[in-house]
Design an enzyme around this catalytic site. Structure first.
Site, short mmCIF file in Angstrom:
data_model
loop_
_atom_site.label_atom_id
_atom_site.label_comp_id
_atom_site.label_asym_id
_atom_site.label_seq_id
_atom_site.Cartn_x
_atom_site.Cartn_y
_atom_site.Cartn_z
CB ALA A 160 46.05 16.42 -0.69
CG ASP A 161 44.05 20.77 -5.18
OD1 ASP A 161 42.96 20.66 -5.78
OD2 ASP A 161 44.37 21.77 -4.52
CB ILE A 162 41.57 18.47 -8.90
CG1 ILE A 162 42.18 19.82 -9.30
CG2 ILE A 162 40.35 18.66 -8.00
CD1 ILE A 162 41.29 20.65 -10.23
N PRO A 163 43.70 16.46 -10.11
CG PRO A 163 43.11 14.55 -11.33
CD PRO A 163 42.53 15.60 -10.41
CG ASN A 164 45.14 21.40 -14.27
OD1 ASN A 164 45.92 21.08 -15.17
ND2 ASN A 164 44.91 22.66 -13.95
CE LYS A 168 59.76 14.98 6.28
NZ LYS A 168 58.87 16.12 6.47
CG ASP A 211 60.14 19.88 9.58
OD1 ASP A 211 59.98 20.07 8.37
OD2 ASP A 211 59.86 18.80 10.14
CG ASP A 237 56.56 16.37 3.92
OD1 ASP A 237 55.49 16.02 3.39
OD2 ASP A 237 56.75 16.35 5.15
NE ARG A 249 59.33 17.24 16.65
CZ ARG A 249 58.13 16.87 17.11
NH1 ARG A 249 57.58 17.54 18.10
NH2 ARG A 249 57.50 15.84 16.58
CE LYS A 267 52.92 14.89 5.63
NZ LYS A 267 53.94 15.91 5.96
O1 O7E Z 1 58.84 14.37 14.63
P1 O7E Z 1 60.04 14.85 13.93
O2 O7E Z 1 60.53 16.17 14.41
O3 O7E Z 1 61.14 13.82 13.85
O4 O7E Z 1 59.63 15.16 12.40
C1 O7E Z 1 58.95 14.26 11.61
C2 O7E Z 1 58.73 14.84 10.25
O5 O7E Z 1 57.99 13.89 9.48
C3 O7E Z 1 57.91 16.13 10.23
O6 O7E Z 1 58.36 16.90 9.12
C4 O7E Z 1 56.50 15.66 9.97
O7 O7E Z 1 55.73 16.62 9.29
C5 O7E Z 1 56.75 14.45 9.08
N1 O7E Z 1 55.73 13.39 9.13
C6 O7E Z 1 55.36 12.83 10.32
O8 O7E Z 1 55.89 13.16 11.38
N2 O7E Z 1 54.36 11.88 10.34
C7 O7E Z 1 53.76 11.45 9.22
O9 O7E Z 1 52.89 10.59 9.30
C8 O7E Z 1 54.16 11.96 7.99
C9 O7E Z 1 55.20 12.90 7.96
C10 O7E Z 1 55.77 13.22 6.72
O10 O7E Z 1 56.84 13.69 6.56
O11 O7E Z 1 55.08 12.81 5.64
C11 O7E Z 1 55.75 12.73 4.49
C12 O7E Z 1 57.04 11.96 4.65
#
Ligand code: O7E
Length: 211
Positions: free
Chosen positions: A62-66, A31, A9, A58, A191, A60
């Site tokens: 989260a929408d309709i299937p299409n 990721k 990140d 990553d 982090r 996440k």
């Molecule tokens: O706290 P950090 O800096 O070690 O980063 C954690 C990473 O995991 C960050 O990108 C955040 O968005 C993600 N994350 C969570 O911290 N908690 C969750 O519940 C889910 C995620 C995540 O990555 O979800 C998909 C794997």
């Protein structure tokens, strides 16, 4: 072996590539989420391709299937190896992500329970268990479960069996690396590694879980 997944990140493109390169010998996957893609563009995937590490999107989803299908097609066309999707949108939408992933010989993981404190406002009363069951029935490759609540990981393991559990929340969010590493297939760390003075050395320290 428990995998170590770097959560990249980092907003600056050059810095992101530098961090990834220094950590590469000690990690099993990277990721990439909205922070890096929105600041650097999808082509960051090409910049990281030489490292020959699996790249997990990553988003996440989260929408309709299409719409899920369109997003996941774009993810795999860009060169990602896996995608993370939400399950609360329902089995049809989640299954679409899994189907697109598998058509591209990739993987799809469903978020079962999140790691931050506020997650408990909604992920209670069996919600996470239902999402883990949904992940199994949709043939997802695994789930995401919180490193900040190891007891919840153990509970969700009872549901998903040998499917992969990847777990964020170690380090900066307070989760304990060694406790969690024993319970999951992969630990996701951001982090604590990329904000360290020497990210490579920190990744090497975290990589003790791979032995
Ligand atoms: O706290 P950090 O800096 O070690 O980063 C954690 C990473 O995991 C960050 O990108 C955040 O968005 C993600 N994350 C969570 O911290 N908690 C969750 O519940 C889910 C995620 C995540 O990555 O979800 C998909 C794997």
């Amino acid at each position: 072996m428990t995998e170590l997944i770097l959560s990249l990140d980092v907003l600056d493109r050059k810095e992101a590539v530098k961090v990834a390169e220094s950590c590469a010998p000690f990690i099993d996957a990277i990721k990439i989420g909205y922070p890096l893609v929105l600041s650097s563009g999808l082509s960051i995937v090409e910049d990281l391709a030489d490292l020959a590490l699996p790249l997990i999107a990553d988003f996440k989803v989260a929408d309709i299937p299409n719409t899920n299908r369109l997003i996941c097609e774009a993810v795999f066309s860009a060169g990602f190896d896996a995608v993370i999707a939400h399950g609360f949108v329902g089995a049809d939408a989640a299954r679409t992500c899994v189907e697109v992933a598998h058509r591209h010989s990739g993987a799809a993981y469903i978020v079962a329970e999140m790691s931050h404190p506020g997650a408990t406002e909604f992920f209670h009363g069996g919600v996470a268990e239902n999402l883990a069951e949904l992940a199994v029935s949709c043939r997802a490759d695994g789930i995401i479960a919180p490193a900040t609540r190891p007891d919840r990981i153990s509970r969700l393991r009872e549901i998903v069996g040998s499917k992969a559990i990847y777990s964020p929340g170690v380090g900066a969010q307070g989760g304990d690396l060694d406790t969690v590493a024993r319970l999951v297939d992969g630990v996701i760390v951001g982090r604590s590694i990329y904000e360290a003075e020497n990210p490579g050395a920190e990744a090497e320290r975290f990589s003790r879980i791979r032995r």
